[in-house]
Design a protein around this motif. Sequence first.
Motif, mmCIF file in Angstrom:
data_model
loop_
_atom_site.group_PDB
_atom_site.id
_atom_site.type_symbol
_atom_site.label_atom_id
_atom_site.label_comp_id
_atom_site.label_asym_id
_atom_site.label_seq_id
_atom_site.Cartn_x
_atom_site.Cartn_y
_atom_site.Cartn_z
ATOM 1 N N SER A 22 41.337 -36.813 36.290
ATOM 2 C CA SER A 22 41.063 -36.597 34.874
ATOM 3 C C SER A 22 39.711 -35.916 34.682
ATOM 4 O O SER A 22 39.589 -34.971 33.890
ATOM 5 N N LEU A 23 38.702 -36.388 35.428
ATOM 6 C CA LEU A 23 37.369 -35.787 35.315
ATOM 7 C C LEU A 23 37.388 -34.345 35.790
ATOM 8 O O LEU A 23 36.809 -33.461 35.144
ATOM 9 N N ARG A 24 38.068 -34.076 36.903
ATOM 10 C CA ARG A 24 38.155 -32.701 37.405
ATOM 11 C C ARG A 24 38.809 -31.785 36.381
ATOM 12 O O ARG A 24 38.372 -30.655 36.166
ATOM 13 N N GLY A 25 39.879 -32.285 35.733
ATOM 14 C CA GLY A 25 40.551 -31.482 34.718
ATOM 15 C C GLY A 25 39.636 -31.183 33.538
ATOM 16 O O GLY A 25 39.609 -30.055 33.029
ATOM 17 N N LEU A 26 38.865 -32.183 33.108
ATOM 18 C CA LEU A 26 37.939 -31.973 32.000
ATOM 19 C C LEU A 26 36.830 -30.997 32.370
ATOM 20 O O LEU A 26 36.423 -30.155 31.559
ATOM 21 N N LEU A 27 36.337 -31.104 33.602
ATOM 22 C CA LEU A 27 35.280 -30.194 34.040
ATOM 23 C C LEU A 27 35.784 -28.762 34.128
ATOM 24 O O LEU A 27 35.072 -27.813 33.758
ATOM 25 N N LEU A 28 37.021 -28.588 34.601
ATOM 26 C CA LEU A 28 37.600 -27.239 34.645
ATOM 27 C C LEU A 28 37.796 -26.681 33.234
ATOM 28 O O LEU A 28 37.588 -25.482 32.988
ATOM 29 N N LEU A 29 38.171 -27.546 32.290
ATOM 30 C CA LEU A 29 38.306 -27.110 30.902
ATOM 31 C C LEU A 29 36.954 -26.693 30.336
ATOM 32 O O LEU A 29 36.829 -25.647 29.683
ATOM 33 N N LEU A 30 35.925 -27.493 30.606
ATOM 34 C CA LEU A 30 34.578 -27.151 30.128
ATOM 35 C C LEU A 30 34.075 -25.869 30.785
ATOM 36 O O LEU A 30 33.394 -25.059 30.141
ATOM 37 N N ALA A 31 34.413 -25.675 32.062
ATOM 38 C CA ALA A 31 34.027 -24.435 32.750
ATOM 39 C C ALA A 31 34.697 -23.233 32.093
ATOM 40 O O ALA A 31 34.074 -22.172 31.916
ATOM 41 N N THR A 32 35.966 -23.397 31.716
ATOM 42 C CA THR A 32 36.691 -22.310 31.040
ATOM 43 C C THR A 32 36.077 -22.024 29.677
ATOM 44 O O THR A 32 35.905 -20.860 29.284
ATOM 45 N N ILE A 33 35.750 -23.081 28.941
ATOM 46 C CA ILE A 33 35.101 -22.913 27.639
ATOM 47 C C ILE A 33 33.805 -22.122 27.786
ATOM 48 O O ILE A 33 33.540 -21.166 27.045
ATOM 49 N N ALA A 34 32.985 -22.519 28.767
ATOM 50 C CA ALA A 34 31.694 -21.858 28.975
ATOM 51 C C ALA A 34 31.880 -20.383 29.318
ATOM 52 O O ALA A 34 31.206 -19.509 28.767
ATOM 53 N N GLY A 35 32.828 -20.098 30.232
ATOM 54 C CA GLY A 35 33.026 -18.722 30.671
ATOM 55 C C GLY A 35 33.595 -17.830 29.592
ATOM 56 O O GLY A 35 33.106 -16.708 29.366
ATOM 57 N N VAL A 36 34.618 -18.320 28.879
ATOM 58 C CA VAL A 36 35.246 -17.518 27.827
ATOM 59 C C VAL A 36 34.267 -17.277 26.680
ATOM 60 O O VAL A 36 34.240 -16.193 26.077
ATOM 61 N N ALA A 37 33.433 -18.269 26.386
ATOM 62 C CA ALA A 37 32.474 -18.125 25.284
ATOM 63 C C ALA A 37 31.362 -17.153 25.620
ATOM 64 O O ALA A 37 31.073 -16.217 24.870
ATOM 65 N N VAL A 38 30.716 -17.357 26.773
ATOM 66 C CA VAL A 38 29.546 -16.538 27.105
ATOM 67 C C VAL A 38 29.931 -15.089 27.377
ATOM 68 O O VAL A 38 29.113 -14.171 27.195
ATOM 69 N N ALA A 39 31.165 -14.842 27.784
ATOM 70 C CA ALA A 39 31.605 -13.471 28.046
ATOM 71 C C ALA A 39 31.463 -12.586 26.818
ATOM 72 O O ALA A 39 31.261 -11.370 26.935
ATOM 73 N N ASN A 40 31.516 -13.191 25.629
ATOM 74 C CA ASN A 40 31.465 -12.405 24.398
ATOM 75 C C ASN A 40 30.144 -11.672 24.202
ATOM 76 O O ASN A 40 30.089 -10.688 23.457
ATOM 77 N N ILE A 41 29.072 -12.115 24.831
ATOM 78 C CA ILE A 41 27.807 -11.396 24.644
ATOM 79 C C ILE A 41 27.669 -10.231 25.628
ATOM 80 O O ILE A 41 26.714 -9.463 25.529
ATOM 81 N N TYR A 42 28.624 -10.101 26.551
ATOM 82 C CA TYR A 42 28.560 -9.013 27.533
ATOM 83 C C TYR A 42 29.683 -7.989 27.361
ATOM 84 O O TYR A 42 29.634 -6.925 27.973
ATOM 85 N N TYR A 43 30.697 -8.305 26.565
ATOM 86 C CA TYR A 43 31.805 -7.375 26.409
ATOM 87 C C TYR A 43 31.352 -6.005 25.910
ATOM 88 O O TYR A 43 31.927 -4.976 26.280
ATOM 89 N N ASN A 44 30.336 -5.965 25.042
ATOM 90 C CA ASN A 44 29.987 -4.691 24.407
ATOM 91 C C ASN A 44 29.188 -3.756 25.314
ATOM 92 O O ASN A 44 29.073 -2.568 25.022
ATOM 93 N N GLN A 45 28.644 -4.255 26.420
ATOM 94 C CA GLN A 45 27.750 -3.425 27.226
ATOM 95 C C GLN A 45 28.431 -2.202 27.851
ATOM 96 O O GLN A 45 27.834 -1.126 27.885
ATOM 97 N N PRO A 46 29.664 -2.303 28.343
ATOM 98 C CA PRO A 46 30.311 -1.077 28.872
ATOM 99 C C PRO A 46 30.903 -0.179 27.788
ATOM 100 O O PRO A 46 31.464 0.873 28.111
ATOM 101 N N LEU A 47 30.806 -0.579 26.509
ATOM 102 C CA LEU A 47 31.513 0.126 25.443
ATOM 103 C C LEU A 47 30.620 1.061 24.628
ATOM 104 O O LEU A 47 31.066 1.617 23.620
ATOM 105 N N LEU A 48 29.368 1.252 25.049
ATOM 106 C CA LEU A 48 28.422 1.997 24.216
ATOM 107 C C LEU A 48 28.874 3.434 23.978
ATOM 108 O O LEU A 48 28.734 3.961 22.877
ATOM 109 N N ASP A 49 29.424 4.060 25.011
ATOM 110 C CA ASP A 49 29.877 5.427 24.822
ATOM 111 C C ASP A 49 31.066 5.486 23.867
ATOM 112 O O ASP A 49 31.187 6.419 23.058
ATOM 113 N N ASP A 50 31.935 4.479 23.928
ATOM 114 C CA ASP A 50 33.063 4.402 22.993
ATOM 115 C C ASP A 50 32.561 4.230 21.558
ATOM 116 O O ASP A 50 33.095 4.837 20.623
ATOM 117 N N PHE A 51 31.526 3.379 21.373
ATOM 118 C CA PHE A 51 30.942 3.220 20.040
ATOM 119 C C PHE A 51 30.368 4.545 19.544
ATOM 120 O O PHE A 51 30.501 4.900 18.379
#
Length: 400
Positions: A15-44
């Motif tokens: 149960s703890l491992r499952g919760l930690l993997l869920l929290l890891a997914t939350i952290a990764g999916v959330a923080v990725a949003n501040i880096y998505y725009n960096q390769p897109l500058l030429d498109d902008f």
Amino acid sequence: MSTSNASTPASADRSLRGLLLLLATIAGVAVANIYYNQPLLDDFRQSFPHSASWVGAVPAVTQLGYAAGMLLLAPLGDRFDRRRLILLQIVGICVALVVATAAPTLSVLIVASLAIGVLATIAQQAVPFAAELAPPAERGHAVGTVMSGLLLGILLARTASGVIAEYFGWRAVFGASVVALLVLAVVIILRLPKSQPTSTLPYGKLLVSMWHLLVEHRALREASLTGAALFAAFSIFWSVLALLLAGAPFHLGPQAAGLFGIVGAAGAMAAPLAGKFADRRGPRAIITVSIVLVAISFVVFGASAKSIAGLVVGVIILDIGVQAAQISNQSRIYALKPDARSRVNTVYMVAYFIGGAIGSGVGAAVWPAFGWLGVSAAGLVFAGLAAWNHLALPARAAKV
């Protein structure tokens, strides 16, 4: 009865491992949003030709928003249920992402990007949540597991963004993030338990209390400066790598620099292992080894100005060193004041990102004046500062 009792610990571990993997997914999916725009500058630039000179403001305000969100939102995890905070921030960031997806002008995209940065601090709720859920003897491993998700989000966000934009356009990048966050919200509602608030302080006093924590705990000051120095070294390398690869003898484009992020994922995968070692041998010993690894990586970089293989080896060593130190530092500070983990984490992470900003600035100044050898020497200087802070200052304080 004996069978039931025997199965209980194993069930709890799963149960703890499952919760930690869920929290890891939350952290990764959330923080990725501040880096998505960096390769897109030429498109902008192509989408908003009349405002092309301002496209650099998009990643800049996103980072600024993240720093503000860490300072203003992350401490709320001590005051309110972190599960509810995570869900509320997911709703907010989805609204901001929808605005970014449909942005008719660059100004609208910039405002939406600022909001995305502020609300992406969901990741800073997930890490203290892991420290709360895990027993003390496994705290380092728990933090390491969640941090591995966060680090993978940082390292792979640019790659995912580039691939989606290549085939579907830059607006689809933000749209895909909305879908991922909404799916994640459903899983959170079904699986993630509520957390127990540990403070009743009003918001203003909650923020002021972070200064008192910094003054009160020498270990927090030491961990914050060590982490800041190592992240400065990390940022020096990554801020200049694309410039090195663009010149002779490589003549490689920005995509090649992005692929180094995949190499750096080795450091992210090593994070849970670093946490286990921190639990067994103590975080200070692991931090010492980590500083040595960072110093070695810059020696390797200095000798690899014309070698892709050398740069790859250096990146792996650098990422393992920086991430092992990060996990050990966080494991250490979470034990200082269990009822203030979100605030302690905020103090540490604000210092950490200030160090990163300083490192990027130093890299930008050193590169044109002294080249790659100067950049490598500057990285060694920051590793030396971390060593001095971690070893010399505590030893001197012990003699007083």
